[in-house]
Each structure stands twice: as structure tokens, then as C-alpha cells.
Design a protein around this motif. Structure first.
Motif, PDB file in Angstrom:
ATOM      1  N   ASP A  46       0.781  -1.234   0.000  1.00 21.93           N
ATOM      2  CA  ASP A  46       0.000   0.000   0.000  1.00 21.93           C
ATOM      3  C   ASP A  46       0.812   1.284   0.000  1.00 21.93           C
ATOM      4  O   ASP A  46       0.333   2.319  -0.432  1.00 21.93           O
ATOM      5  N   GLU A  47       2.020   1.249   0.549  1.00 20.68           N
ATOM      6  CA  GLU A  47       2.755   2.502   0.712  1.00 20.68           C
ATOM      7  C   GLU A  47       4.247   2.298   0.576  1.00 20.68           C
ATOM      8  O   GLU A  47       4.741   1.178   0.648  1.00 20.68           O
ATOM      9  N   MET A  48       4.952   3.412   0.368  1.00 19.33           N
ATOM     10  CA  MET A  48       6.412   3.379   0.320  1.00 19.33           C
ATOM     11  C   MET A  48       6.977   4.721   0.765  1.00 19.33           C
ATOM     12  O   MET A  48       6.277   5.734   0.755  1.00 19.33           O
ATOM     13  N   LYS A  49       8.240   4.681   1.153  1.00 12.73           N
ATOM     14  CA  LYS A  49       8.972   5.901   1.517  1.00 12.73           C
ATOM     15  C   LYS A  49      10.185   5.997   0.617  1.00 12.73           C
ATOM     16  O   LYS A  49      10.951   5.039   0.480  1.00 12.73           O
ATOM     17  N   ILE A  50      10.346   7.171  -0.011  1.00 17.18           N
ATOM     18  CA  ILE A  50      11.480   7.450  -0.879  1.00 17.18           C
ATOM     19  C   ILE A  50      12.300   8.558  -0.239  1.00 17.18           C
ATOM     20  O   ILE A  50      11.751   9.556   0.222  1.00 17.18           O
ATOM     21  N   SER A  51      13.621   8.368  -0.211  1.00 16.68           N
ATOM     22  CA  SER A  51      14.536   9.377   0.337  1.00 16.68           C
ATOM     23  C   SER A  51      15.567   9.756  -0.714  1.00 16.68           C
ATOM     24  O   SER A  51      15.808   9.010  -1.660  1.00 16.68           O
ATOM     25  N   GLY A  52      16.183  10.896  -0.519  1.00 10.95           N
ATOM     26  CA  GLY A  52      17.210  11.394  -1.414  1.00 10.95           C
ATOM     27  C   GLY A  52      16.985  12.871  -1.663  1.00 10.95           C
ATOM     28  O   GLY A  52      16.243  13.528  -0.927  1.00 10.95           O
ATOM     29  N   GLN A  53      17.617  13.402  -2.686  1.00 13.94           N
ATOM     30  CA  GLN A  53      17.435  14.809  -3.043  1.00 13.94           C
ATOM     31  C   GLN A  53      16.402  14.879  -4.167  1.00 13.94           C
ATOM     32  O   GLN A  53      16.741  14.702  -5.336  1.00 13.94           O
TER      33      GLN A  53
END
Length: 86
Positions: free
Chosen positions: A72-79
Motif C-alpha cells: 500500500d505505501e512506500m517511503k522514498i529518500s534522497g534529493q
């Protein structure tokens, strides 16, 4: 306006529940949370492209990575420099 949209408004229900719309929450330029996505189409350090129920969503930037994802969901990190809907 489509039938589901009208019903959601009249019943005061969240559109993401009724229509399965993607929900994007961005914190600054470094984090994005996506709910109600269908799949990952492309995944590189410069671009992450996702399929949602209604469109494709592309996040562009540098050093992008997916911290976690579930059905159902995700987390994306970075610039994160750009978010596009197609």
C-alpha cells in the motif's frame, strides 16, 4: 465530475478511499511517502517511476532510494528535485 467523485463529496468521504487515488506526502526535498500505488516501473538513483490507479508518477533527483515499501505505501529518500504526473 464522475459518479464516484460526486458520491465522495456528498458523503464527505476521503477521495483516496473511494477512488483509490494515490496520496503523496512530501517533506522538504528529501522525503516522499506514497500511498495507494500499484507498482514500480523504473528505479534508479536519478528516477523512480511508479504506476498508480489513475496515472504514472515520476520522482527525479539525486541519490534516490526506496527506504521501504509494502503493498500500500512506500517511503522514498534522497534529493528530490522534481515530481511529475503522466
Amino acid at each position: 465530475m464522475k459518479f464516484r467523485e460526486r458520491m465522495a463529496e456528498k458523503l464527505k468521504l476521503p477521495k483516496d478511499l473511494v477512488m483509490g487515488a494515490a496520496v503523496l506526502t512530501v517533506t522538504g526535498h528529501s522525503e516522499a511517502y506514497i500511498e495507494n500505488y500499484r507498482g514500480i516501473i523504473e528505479y534508479t538513483e536519478q528516477r523512480i517511476r511508479l504506476q498508480t490507479k489513475t496515472c504514472q508518477m515520476t520522482l527525479c533527483g539525486e541519490q534516490l532510494h526506496i527506504d521501504y515499501y509494502t503493498e500500500d505505501e512506500m517511503k522514498i529518500s534522497g534529493q528530490i528535485g522534481e515530481i511529475r504526473y503522466c
